[in-house]
Design a protein around this motif. Sequence first.
Motif, mmCIF file in Angstrom:
data_model
loop_
_atom_site.group_PDB
_atom_site.id
_atom_site.type_symbol
_atom_site.label_atom_id
_atom_site.label_comp_id
_atom_site.label_asym_id
_atom_site.label_seq_id
_atom_site.Cartn_x
_atom_site.Cartn_y
_atom_site.Cartn_z
ATOM 1 N N TYR A 7 -9.822 -15.989 45.966
ATOM 2 C CA TYR A 7 -10.263 -14.729 46.561
ATOM 3 C C TYR A 7 -11.702 -14.793 47.075
ATOM 4 N N SER A 8 -12.245 -16.002 47.131
ATOM 5 C CA SER A 8 -13.570 -16.222 47.710
ATOM 6 C C SER A 8 -13.706 -17.700 48.052
ATOM 7 N N GLY A 9 -14.693 -18.008 48.894
ATOM 8 C CA GLY A 9 -14.923 -19.391 49.243
ATOM 9 C C GLY A 9 -15.355 -20.220 48.054
ATOM 10 N N ILE A 10 -16.194 -19.637 47.194
ATOM 11 C CA ILE A 10 -16.689 -20.357 46.017
ATOM 12 C C ILE A 10 -15.528 -20.699 45.089
ATOM 13 N N GLU A 11 -14.638 -19.737 44.884
ATOM 14 C CA GLU A 11 -13.473 -19.991 44.021
ATOM 15 C C GLU A 11 -12.571 -21.054 44.651
ATOM 16 N N ALA A 12 -12.421 -21.010 45.966
ATOM 17 C CA ALA A 12 -11.588 -21.989 46.656
ATOM 18 C C ALA A 12 -12.128 -23.398 46.473
ATOM 19 N N LEU A 13 -13.432 -23.559 46.585
ATOM 20 C CA LEU A 13 -14.032 -24.885 46.425
ATOM 21 C C LEU A 13 -13.851 -25.406 45.006
ATOM 22 N N SER A 14 -13.932 -24.503 44.036
ATOM 23 C CA SER A 14 -13.726 -24.901 42.646
ATOM 24 C C SER A 14 -12.293 -25.381 42.436
ATOM 25 N N ILE A 15 -11.342 -24.665 43.028
ATOM 26 C CA ILE A 15 -9.938 -25.054 42.920
ATOM 27 C C ILE A 15 -9.704 -26.399 43.603
ATOM 28 N N LEU A 16 -10.277 -26.564 44.783
ATOM 29 C CA LEU A 16 -10.092 -27.809 45.523
ATOM 30 C C LEU A 16 -10.684 -29.000 44.772
#
Length: 223
Positions: A43-52
Amino acid sequence: MPEPLPAEETISLLLVDDHPVVVEGIKGLLRPETGLQVVAQAYSGIEALSILADQHPTIQVAVLDLNMPEMSGIELARVIRSRWPHIRVLILSMFHDHATVAEMLEAGGSGYVLKTANRAELSEAIRQVALGRSYFSHDVAATLLQNMHIPAALEGSRPAELTGREREILQLIAQEYSNQAIAEALFISERTVETHRRNLFTKTNSKSVVGLIQYALRHKLIS
């Protein structure tokens, strides 16, 4: 370097949008589609990078919203393509002004689909992007073409006469291959690729990769 996916292989997706209802809506829309699987959502770019950082080997396509707090979809696309170049980026947005679409291309995005798209179009966009191709909704492609600068002397002119090799390289440039990757794919030297690349820019009177892709779209030189 993107490789064609076997027909039976499932395409793994990351969905990123700051509105949970939108993410759930996209998941529901794609659920009946065979060969597509949402393996992560953020739900955010920061969360996406953590998931990736944890799951990047399993994710093939990231479907990103444009307007998100803290980090925009364009900024996120730029980071993804820099850190994980094997992951393809598809933008899903309500907006398709020329400046935004051009910025998305420069950031390394492979496709741009409007949120008004139906399931068939979104599915097709994901599959095309996963194959290393580009995909633009009709209105997005029209925006690119309407805003490209065409010198008066070239209005109504025929497309540039490209050699077979130049057409191959143009297609690979549109698929975001680097000079080195193009050289390896076509079994030629990087210097030869650079020469063909310069010729393409000269023949099409393009000043940037965005301009080159616009030209190629206008004259149906790429698929």
